[in-house]
Design a protein around this motif. Sequence first.
Motif, short mmCIF file in Angstrom:
data_model
loop_
_atom_site.label_atom_id
_atom_site.label_comp_id
_atom_site.label_asym_id
_atom_site.label_seq_id
_atom_site.Cartn_x
_atom_site.Cartn_y
_atom_site.Cartn_z
N GLY A 56 -1.78 7.21 -0.32
CA GLY A 56 -1.97 5.81 -0.65
C GLY A 56 -3.34 5.65 -1.26
O GLY A 56 -3.71 6.35 -2.18
N SER A 83 -0.28 -0.02 1.85
CA SER A 83 0.08 1.38 2.08
C SER A 83 0.14 1.61 3.59
O SER A 83 -0.35 0.80 4.39
N SER A 129 6.69 0.80 -2.38
CA SER A 129 6.18 2.15 -2.12
C SER A 129 7.24 3.20 -2.40
O SER A 129 6.92 4.32 -2.81
N TYR A 154 7.83 3.51 -6.42
CA TYR A 154 6.85 4.34 -7.10
C TYR A 154 7.25 5.81 -7.09
O TYR A 154 6.84 6.59 -7.95
N ASP A 158 1.56 9.17 4.33
CA ASP A 158 1.90 8.95 2.93
C ASP A 158 0.63 8.90 2.10
O ASP A 158 -0.40 8.40 2.54
N GLN A 210 8.08 6.02 6.10
CA GLN A 210 8.26 4.63 5.68
C GLN A 210 9.37 3.97 6.49
O GLN A 210 9.25 2.82 6.91
N SER A 212 5.59 -3.09 0.82
CA SER A 212 5.37 -3.21 -0.62
C SER A 212 3.94 -3.59 -0.95
O SER A 212 3.42 -3.26 -2.02
#
Length: 201
Positions: A146, A94, A33, A36, A144, A68, A91
């Motif tokens: 996702g 999400s 995550s 990316y 986040d 995160q 990973s």
Amino acid sequence: MIAWLQGQLIEKQAPEVVLNVQGVGYELEAPMSTFYDLPDVGETVTLFVHMVVREDAQLLFGFSKRQQREMFRSLIKVNGVGPKVALAVLSTLSAQELVLAMANDDVTQLCKVPGIGKKTAQRLLVEMKDRLAKEFGDISVSGDTGAPATSQRHDAIAALVSLGYKNTDASRVVKALPDDLSSEEYIRRALRDLSGNILQN
């Protein structure tokens, strides 16, 4: 304790990242995550850091978002879940998917994570469900980015559960639908599938 690092991105080869911070190279491990979100090699990046000090090593874990890192810290508090497994969770799922799996007692979703079997998944549910709801209760709205339409999916699943369907069945059917639907459309299509296509358009 290192809270964050800002420097030039020298290498990025999952799961490792190398930053040049004022002439010092820092090697960190990061979830996909975070990968990316990384810029191109040579550009400047800021990573939130969690540091683990052991007798034989000092390990740094980097995250593109503070949320995160906080979720990583919650995960490693669970008995039997170390940094490697926590990285695998972040990973594979999400932030929204993890919170939703906890809310729905979705062991199957958690078992998709490499290194997590049924017993570990059940332990995660027992030890983290209430904590995640308390610490990350607003994640489906402002967390986040996702999976798209997470809020609409969540509303639809909640409505289906209130109608008497199991969390796991409702979640499975709603997640299989396209991303750009309204809550009402998710509910209508899911009801059709759950009832054996009895409902018509």
